[in-house]
Write a protein that holds these residues in place. Structure first.
Motif, PDB file in Angstrom:
ATOM      1  N   GLY A   7      16.288  47.423 -18.219  1.00 46.82           N
ATOM      2  CA  GLY A   7      16.266  46.488 -19.175  1.00 46.82           C
ATOM      3  C   GLY A   7      15.970  45.090 -18.919  1.00 46.82           C
ATOM      4  O   GLY A   7      14.847  44.458 -19.592  1.00 46.82           O
ATOM      5  N   GLU A   8      16.338  44.444 -17.754  1.00 43.94           N
ATOM      6  CA  GLU A   8      16.044  42.966 -17.392  1.00 43.94           C
ATOM      7  C   GLU A   8      14.526  42.949 -17.095  1.00 43.94           C
ATOM      8  O   GLU A   8      13.710  42.169 -17.363  1.00 43.94           O
ATOM      9  N   MET A   9      14.223  44.028 -16.267  1.00 41.19           N
ATOM     10  CA  MET A   9      12.968  44.179 -15.641  1.00 41.19           C
ATOM     11  C   MET A   9      11.858  44.292 -16.998  1.00 41.19           C
ATOM     12  O   MET A   9      10.674  43.499 -16.888  1.00 41.19           O
ATOM     13  N   LEU A  10      12.058  45.058 -17.987  1.00 43.64           N
ATOM     14  CA  LEU A  10      11.185  45.342 -19.319  1.00 43.64           C
ATOM     15  C   LEU A  10      11.241  44.049 -19.880  1.00 43.64           C
ATOM     16  O   LEU A  10      10.232  43.187 -20.288  1.00 43.64           O
ATOM     17  N   ALA A  11      12.312  43.066 -20.058  1.00 43.41           N
ATOM     18  CA  ALA A  11      12.374  41.900 -20.740  1.00 43.41           C
ATOM     19  C   ALA A  11      11.578  40.884 -20.001  1.00 43.41           C
ATOM     20  O   ALA A  11      10.671  39.934 -20.330  1.00 43.41           O
ATOM     21  N   GLU A  12      11.775  40.734 -18.653  1.00 50.04           N
ATOM     22  CA  GLU A  12      10.917  39.771 -17.732  1.00 50.04           C
ATOM     23  C   GLU A  12       9.433  39.993 -17.928  1.00 50.04           C
ATOM     24  O   GLU A  12       8.613  39.217 -18.190  1.00 50.04           O
ATOM     25  N   ARG A  13       8.913  41.509 -18.129  1.00 45.66           N
ATOM     26  CA  ARG A  13       7.792  41.903 -17.874  1.00 45.66           C
ATOM     27  C   ARG A  13       7.146  41.492 -19.398  1.00 45.66           C
ATOM     28  O   ARG A  13       6.076  40.754 -19.571  1.00 45.66           O
ATOM     29  N   ARG A  22       3.959  34.708 -22.313  1.00 44.74           N
ATOM     30  CA  ARG A  22       3.672  33.648 -21.951  1.00 44.74           C
ATOM     31  C   ARG A  22       2.243  33.455 -21.650  1.00 44.74           C
ATOM     32  O   ARG A  22       1.510  32.627 -22.087  1.00 44.74           O
ATOM     33  N   ASN A  23       1.680  34.733 -20.878  1.00 41.53           N
ATOM     34  CA  ASN A  23       0.157  34.461 -20.554  1.00 41.53           C
ATOM     35  C   ASN A  23      -0.637  34.679 -21.707  1.00 41.53           C
ATOM     36  O   ASN A  23      -1.765  34.147 -21.821  1.00 41.53           O
ATOM     37  N   THR A  24      -0.062  35.651 -22.979  1.00 48.27           N
ATOM     38  CA  THR A  24      -0.906  35.860 -23.856  1.00 48.27           C
ATOM     39  C   THR A  24      -1.134  34.423 -24.719  1.00 48.27           C
ATOM     40  O   THR A  24      -2.234  34.084 -25.111  1.00 48.27           O
ATOM     41  N   GLU A  25       0.183  33.907 -24.838  1.00 45.06           N
ATOM     42  CA  GLU A  25      -0.076  32.465 -25.527  1.00 45.06           C
ATOM     43  C   GLU A  25      -1.072  31.448 -24.784  1.00 45.06           C
ATOM     44  O   GLU A  25      -1.644  30.825 -25.697  1.00 45.06           O
ATOM     45  N   GLU A  26      -0.757  31.385 -23.561  1.00 47.55           N
ATOM     46  CA  GLU A  26      -1.943  30.361 -22.844  1.00 47.55           C
ATOM     47  C   GLU A  26      -3.376  30.867 -23.023  1.00 47.55           C
ATOM     48  O   GLU A  26      -4.178  30.092 -23.110  1.00 47.55           O
ATOM     49  N   LEU A  27      -3.519  32.070 -22.762  1.00 46.94           N
ATOM     50  CA  LEU A  27      -4.850  32.610 -23.042  1.00 46.94           C
ATOM     51  C   LEU A  27      -5.386  32.191 -24.446  1.00 46.94           C
ATOM     52  O   LEU A  27      -6.669  31.789 -24.553  1.00 46.94           O
ATOM     53  N   THR A  28      -4.298  32.635 -25.533  1.00 43.72           N
ATOM     54  CA  THR A  28      -4.711  32.099 -26.936  1.00 43.72           C
ATOM     55  C   THR A  28      -5.142  30.589 -27.030  1.00 43.72           C
ATOM     56  O   THR A  28      -6.209  30.386 -27.693  1.00 43.72           O
ATOM     57  N   GLN A  39       0.271  38.017 -10.509  1.00 44.10           N
ATOM     58  CA  GLN A  39       1.210  37.455  -9.567  1.00 44.10           C
ATOM     59  C   GLN A  39       2.489  37.105 -10.009  1.00 44.10           C
ATOM     60  O   GLN A  39       3.486  37.623  -9.477  1.00 44.10           O
ATOM     61  N   GLN A  40       2.955  36.938 -11.324  1.00 45.34           N
ATOM     62  CA  GLN A  40       4.058  36.569 -11.984  1.00 45.34           C
ATOM     63  C   GLN A  40       4.969  38.039 -11.858  1.00 45.34           C
ATOM     64  O   GLN A  40       6.026  38.270 -11.639  1.00 45.34           O
ATOM     65  N   TYR A  41       4.114  38.953 -12.347  1.00 50.73           N
ATOM     66  CA  TYR A  41       4.775  40.593 -12.460  1.00 50.73           C
ATOM     67  C   TYR A  41       5.113  40.919 -11.074  1.00 50.73           C
ATOM     68  O   TYR A  41       6.269  41.586 -10.727  1.00 50.73           O
ATOM     69  N   ALA A  42       4.236  40.705  -9.897  1.00 50.65           N
ATOM     70  CA  ALA A  42       4.451  41.255  -8.472  1.00 50.65           C
ATOM     71  C   ALA A  42       5.395  40.589  -8.212  1.00 50.65           C
ATOM     72  O   ALA A  42       6.600  41.174  -7.441  1.00 50.65           O
ATOM     73  N   LEU A  43       5.627  38.976  -8.267  1.00 51.98           N
ATOM     74  CA  LEU A  43       6.667  38.343  -7.739  1.00 51.98           C
ATOM     75  C   LEU A  43       7.991  38.628  -8.534  1.00 51.98           C
ATOM     76  O   LEU A  43       9.209  38.736  -7.744  1.00 51.98           O
TER      77      LEU A  43
END
Length: 176
Positions: free
Chosen positions: A56-62, A68-74, A149-153
């Motif tokens: 659950g924590e990993m899914l929430a982090e993902r 965050r990245n979708t907002e930055e891309l938008t 990168q964020q997902y991998a780390l």
């Protein structure tokens, strides 16, 4: 050979006492086995709960990384579209940083006619859409790389760190 009534009564009393004792010992052994199974199942439940929490924590982090990245891309695409409209309607200009060499095709001898500096270099009108398409793709690529990168780390390294310790008793359950 005859058995005296006293011996017969003694044998009957011993049999009567031993049969319930045998069943009592058997029930106690079954209870001990059941308690051991319950302890093993409790440990397995603890492991499964921990695994569910970590998942659950990993899914929430993902999801947070994706958000965050979708907002930055938008935001980057919105800014790019604003610049595109400004250049398109003439309220903004697209400048190119360029320099003209002092030597080469321009004559450096005094007295020869030279072309005066015509102003800042600018992209041709037909190249402008390509420039903004490249900016869009650059923003997309940047966010994809940052997200991976964020997902991998954050997620992948975390899952490999818990590998093998999440379900310590999963396969240790006794088979009947």
């Amino acid at each position: 050979m005859t058995i005296s009534p006293f011996k017969a009564a003694l044998i009957a009393i011993l049999i009567t006492a031993l049969v319930p004792m045998y069943w009592f010992i058997r029930v106690v052994d079954q209870r001990d086995e059941a308690l051991e199974d319950v302890r093993g199942l409790n440990a397995e439940v603890v492991g499964l709960r921990q695994a569910a929490r970590i998942s659950g924590e990993m899914l929430a982090e993902r999801d947070a990384i994706d958000q965050r990245n979708t907002e930055e891309l938008t935001d980057a695409r919105t800014e790019n579209e604003r610049l595109r409209r400004a250049v398109g309607d003439g309220t903004g200009r697209l400048h190119v940083r360029a320099t003209c060499p002092a030597f080469g095709s321009v004559s450096a001898t005094p007295g020869t006619a030279r072309v005066a500096d015509a102003g800042t270099a600018e992209l041709a009108a037909d190249a402008r859409p390509d420039y903004f398409s490249l900016r869009d793709e650059l923003a997309l690529t940047r966010q994809m790389v940052l997200g991976l990168q964020q997902y991998a780390l954050g997620v992948c390294q975390r899952s490999s760190a818990h590998q093998g310790t999440t379900f310590p008793n999963l396969n240790e359950r006794k088979k009947p």
